[in-house]
Design a protein around this motif. Structure first.
Motif, PDB file in Angstrom:
ATOM      1  N   PHE A  31       1.323  20.395  17.403  1.00 26.84           N
ATOM      2  CA  PHE A  31       2.673  19.888  17.128  1.00 26.84           C
ATOM      3  C   PHE A  31       2.749  19.299  15.719  1.00 26.84           C
ATOM      4  CE2 PHE A  31       5.776  16.301  17.330  1.00 26.84           C
ATOM      5  CZ  PHE A  31       6.915  17.072  17.361  1.00 26.84           C
ATOM      6  N   SER A  36       5.249  20.664  13.011  1.00 30.65           N
ATOM      7  CA  SER A  36       6.313  19.797  12.508  1.00 30.65           C
ATOM      8  C   SER A  36       6.395  19.840  10.982  1.00 30.65           C
ATOM      9  CB  SER A  36       6.110  18.358  12.977  1.00 30.65           C
ATOM     10  OG  SER A  36       5.090  17.739  12.214  1.00 30.65           O
ATOM     11  N   GLN A  63      10.658  11.946  18.398  1.00 33.86           N
ATOM     12  CA  GLN A  63       9.881  13.148  18.727  1.00 33.86           C
ATOM     13  C   GLN A  63      10.755  14.260  19.301  1.00 33.86           C
ATOM     14  OE1 GLN A  63       5.963  13.101  19.888  1.00 33.86           O
ATOM     15  NE2 GLN A  63       5.616  10.912  19.661  1.00 33.86           N
ATOM     16  N   ALA A  75      12.302  16.063  16.590  1.00 32.92           N
ATOM     17  CA  ALA A  75      11.364  16.939  15.870  1.00 32.92           C
ATOM     18  C   ALA A  75      10.914  18.121  16.728  1.00 32.92           C
ATOM     19  CB  ALA A  75      10.161  16.138  15.395  1.00 32.92           C
ATOM     20  N   GLY A  76      11.206  18.071  18.041  1.00 29.14           N
ATOM     21  CA  GLY A  76      10.918  19.232  18.887  1.00 29.14           C
ATOM     22  C   GLY A  76       9.675  19.132  19.743  1.00 29.14           C
ATOM     23  N   ARG A  77       9.197  17.922  19.977  1.00 33.36           N
ATOM     24  CA  ARG A  77       8.002  17.776  20.810  1.00 33.36           C
ATOM     25  C   ARG A  77       8.315  18.237  22.236  1.00 33.36           C
ATOM     26  NH1 ARG A  77       2.850  14.789  21.113  1.00 33.36           N
ATOM     27  NH2 ARG A  77       1.849  16.381  22.366  1.00 33.36           N
ATOM     28  N   SER A  92      12.512  25.885  17.427  1.00 32.84           N
ATOM     29  CA  SER A  92      11.143  25.411  17.641  1.00 32.84           C
ATOM     30  C   SER A  92      10.834  24.324  16.613  1.00 32.84           C
ATOM     31  CB  SER A  92      10.176  26.581  17.464  1.00 32.84           C
ATOM     32  OG  SER A  92      10.182  26.980  16.109  1.00 32.84           O
ATOM     33  N   PRO A  93       9.758  23.566  16.822  1.00 34.51           N
ATOM     34  CA  PRO A  93       9.426  22.508  15.855  1.00 34.51           C
ATOM     35  C   PRO A  93       9.267  23.050  14.432  1.00 34.51           C
ATOM     36  CG  PRO A  93       8.044  22.310  17.806  1.00 34.51           C
ATOM     37  CD  PRO A  93       8.832  23.572  17.958  1.00 34.51           C
ATOM     38  N   ALA A 143      11.430  22.274  11.065  1.00 35.91           N
ATOM     39  CA  ALA A 143      10.814  21.855   9.797  1.00 35.91           C
ATOM     40  C   ALA A 143      11.340  22.723   8.663  1.00 35.91           C
ATOM     41  CB  ALA A 143       9.293  21.941   9.899  1.00 35.91           C
ATOM     42  N   PHE A 191      12.080  16.516   9.024  1.00 38.57           N
ATOM     43  CA  PHE A 191      10.720  16.014   8.838  1.00 38.57           C
ATOM     44  C   PHE A 191      10.528  14.769   9.690  1.00 38.57           C
ATOM     45  CE2 PHE A 191       7.568  13.242   6.989  1.00 38.57           C
ATOM     46  CZ  PHE A 191       6.544  14.099   6.652  1.00 38.57           C
ATOM     47  N   LEU A 192       9.381  14.722  10.376  1.00 38.73           N
ATOM     48  CA  LEU A 192       9.041  13.521  11.149  1.00 38.73           C
ATOM     49  C   LEU A 192       7.790  12.894  10.555  1.00 38.73           C
ATOM     50  CD1 LEU A 192       9.197  11.626  13.667  1.00 38.73           C
ATOM     51  CD2 LEU A 192       7.799  13.311  14.889  1.00 38.73           C
TER      52      LEU A 192
END
Lengths: 451, 255
Positions: free
Chosen positions: A391, A395, B45, B48-50, B71-72, B76, B81-82
């Protein structure tokens, strides 16, 4: 050990035929051979009831009728093997095809005076006294059936002798090739490496098959590192997909000697690496590392035993496995610390990454300590690719497949970072990348060196 | 830029986000404050797509797209951005290499040319200076053996490298001493701009002295119970979260 005599008969009959054909009963090694075949007959093939072989079933080997080595060198071109090897231009190369020395595929670079690098078969005749001091004196053929079998059938292999205070800078590359024949063949390559006081040498052994067939490589390597000698040893297993490989590496270290061994298992269907070191002088040090990258139903068993016989010795074991499909890896890392081996420092690490639900890893770190002032640690992990790490990478914009492959590669790469032969390490990196679905895209970026 | 509507999310059957509404426009900095366990990190989260969190209801519209469909990595590439509360240690993966792969994946997604090694290096140097990150760290494996401060600075460094449109900072200040906090805040402020929005999740008002938000939201038990300007943070500091808790129960406020 439980003998399975009906399966040993083929080899014993083969030995008798060889003796008759050879007609050299006066050769100095003949009594050793005879002793070894007797030991083999007594020991028989090990079974999984034997603790040392619990996870590795050699019944497929015992049940196969092997022919003895054939002459097949003519059928092997340099291109057949260079495709499967790292770029060894900077190495001296001694090549063997089906167990016999092959001059056409060998090339020895200029060596320092007194260094002997050549075929063992020839050295047993021309340098008999020197070879006799060491050959079959360390790898215990009275305790291990496959060593006994190899010792009985020793025909050829490599002999490397480095005199005192001599530094051999160019690595020596031993290439053991097996070709396909009508019947599965068994070869028993033997390597003897003697590093005299304060000498240094790097030896790489490559085992490879040029076909797809079934065969058995039953190899034994003995390393004698005398006082203050440094031996860096690599073994690259690229046997064919249906091959069996049983290999024994035995290193005997004297005072302040330093031996490192790297076992890279990339091929074969059933592979067993016995890696035995005896730290037989104060201040001796061994580093044993290994990596297996497996798929399909491959089985690799790394079986280590470090014998701390004297005080103030260090041993390190770092073994890693990347297992896909239904593959299976076994790690046994035994450290034995003798009663007077005080101040021993031993560490064993085994890490496995499972890429499929059906892959399996057995890990058995073991410590047997009879001294009271020692530092020994062991650790084993078996896990899957870390979802949190995936992840994290995603990300930042990497796709899932690339993120997974990057993590697998990073894991495997740690298993080869101790390799000091640069072209070999580079080749292994490329080999691992090529194995991964997204590896090609990862390979486009230059990999900075790890610190 | 971002429109969160009635967002519900749960993990293993426990509902953590219970109807979040939030509108963030380009150029704005929003701060989300709240006590431990209120759902702040979950919100970060989820955005961000967790996938450990299940979105059970609601929608998230980002730049006009349904973000929950992405998707994460697509998020992005779309500029989300996380900065992680707990950056993950990844042995064996070198930071510069990974960032180059990530940056080029994003550029490719946007139809831009991949950066060559030299341009990449120049960019790395400039951005590392921004957060006073030792260049030696960039040769090491991601976050491995990093101090807490180094990990957080590494997050801001990555944010500077990737130049997102929407940056979500999850408790980037937690555990930092005042010097590290100033460096991190300096890095964040340097990235503020009319085209960029930021969501700064924090437990402590202290950070907001250095990153001054346009809006402050108080998150309690999975809901935003109070929203206001930067002065709301000070009020919270004075009265504590217990105050919002009561406020929240008595007078539910939707932002």
């Amino acid at each position: 050990m439980i003998a399975t005599t009906e399966h040993t008969n083929g080899f014993i009959a083969g030995f008798d035929r060889l003796e008759q054909a050879d007609g050299r009963s006066d050769h100095w090694f003949t009594p050793v051979r005879r002793d070894a075949i007797t030991q083999f007959a007594d020991l028989g093939f090990p079974s999984t009831r034997d603790e040392e072989w619990r996870y590795t079933n050699v019944a497929p080997i015992a049940k196969t009728e092997f022919s003895s080595a054939r002459d097949g060198a003519a059928g092997v071109s340099p291109a057949d093997i260079t495709d499967k090897l790292f770029n060894d231009d900077g190495c001296s190369r001694i090549a063997f095809v089906n167990g016999r020395y092959c001059e056409a595929l060998s090339s020895v670079r200029e060596l320092p005076p007194g260094v002997k690098v050549g075929a063992l078969g020839e050295a047993m005749d021309t340098d008999g006294d020197l070879v006799a001091q060491y050959l079959a004196r360390y790898a215990a053929f009275d305790a291990e059936a496959f060593i006994a079998l190899n010792t009985a059938f020793v025909e050829d292999g490599a002999f490397i002798h480095i005199p005192r205070n001599t530094d051999v800078t160019d690595p020596i590359h031993l290439v053991y090739v097996t070709t396909d024949g009508e019947q599965p063949a068994a070869t028993h390559p033997r390597t003897l490496i003697v590093a005299d006081v304060s000498s240094r040498v790097t030896v790489i052994e490559s085992y490879l098959g040029v076909g797809e067939g079934t065969y058995l490589t039953n190899a034994v390597t003995e390393v004698v590192a005398r006082d203050n000698a440094v031996v860096d040893h690599y073994k690259i297993g690229r046997e064919s997909p249906n091959a069996y490989h049983i290999g024994t590496f035995h290193a005997q270290l004297s005072r302040d000697a330093n031996v490192s061994s790297h076992a890279l298992s990339l091929g074969g269907s059933l592979v067993r690496n016995n890696i035995n070191t005896v730290l037989d002088g104060e201040g001796a040090e061994c580093t044993l590392s290994g990596l297996c990258v497996l798929k399909d139903t491959q089985h690799v068993d790394n079986h280590l035993r470090v014998d701390h016989a004297k005080p103030h010795c260090d041993s390190r074991e770092f073994f890693k496995g990347v297992l896909d499909d239904k593959s299976h890896s076994v790690f046994t890392g035994r450290i034995v610390v003798r009663e007077d081996a005080q101040k021993t420092d031993g560490k064993q690490t085994n890490q496995n990454l499972l890429l499929s639900d059906e892959a399996m890893a057995d890990s058995k770190p073991q410590l047997e300590i009879f001294a009271d002032d020692v530092k020994c640690t062991h650790g084993a992990t078996i896990g899957q690719v870390d979802d949190e790490a995936v992840f994290y990478l995603r990300s930042r914009g990497m796709c899932e497949a690339s993120a997974r492959d990057l993590l697998v590669f990073a894991f495997a790469r740690e298993g080869i970072e101790r390799i000091r032969v640069e072209p070999l390490r580079k080749w292994l990196e490329d080999w691992i990348l090529a194995r991964l679905p997204q590896g090609r895209s990862l390979g486009d970026v230059e990999w900075p060196s790890l610190t | 830029m971002l429109e969160v509507r009635n967002l519900h999310a749960s993990v293993e059957g426990n509902e953590i986000l219970k109807g979040i509404n939030l509108t963030v426009n380009a150029g704005e900095v929003h701060s989300i404050m709240g006590p431990n366990g209120s759902g702040k990190s979950t919100l970060a989260q989820v955005l961000a797509g967790r996938d450990t969190f299940n979105v059970t209801a609601g929608e998230v519209i980002y730049k006009g797209k349904d973000m929950l469909d992405l998707s994460p990595d697509e998020r992005a590439c779309e500029g989300v951005f996380l900065a992680f509360q707990y950056p993950v240690e990844i042995p064996g993966v070198n930071i510069s290499h990974f960032l180059k792969a990530a940056l080029n994946a994003q550029r490719k997604y946007r139809g831009e040319n991949e950066l060559d090694a030299l341009d990449f290096l120049d960019l790395v140097k400039a951005k590392a200076n921004l957060v006073e990150l030792d260049a030696q760290l960039l040769k090491r494996a991601i976050n491995e053996g990093f101090s807490g401060g180094e990990k957080k600075r590494n997050e801001i460094f990555q944010m500077a490298m990737l130049e997102p449109s929407l940056a979500i900072l999850d408790e980037t200040d937690s555990g930092l001493d005042i010097d590290a906090l100033k460096i991190v805040a300096g890095g964040v402020n340097a990235l503020r701009g009319p085209d960029r929005a930021m969501i700064v999740v924090t437990h402590y008002q202290r950070l907001l002295e250095y990153i001054v938000p346009d809006h402050v939201h108080v998150l309690v038990d999975g809901r935003i119970v109070k929203s206001g300007g930067k002065e709301l943070a000070l009020e919270l500091e004075d009265k504590g979260y217990a105050w919002t808790d009561q406020t929240g129960k008595k007078h539910p406020v939707s932002a």
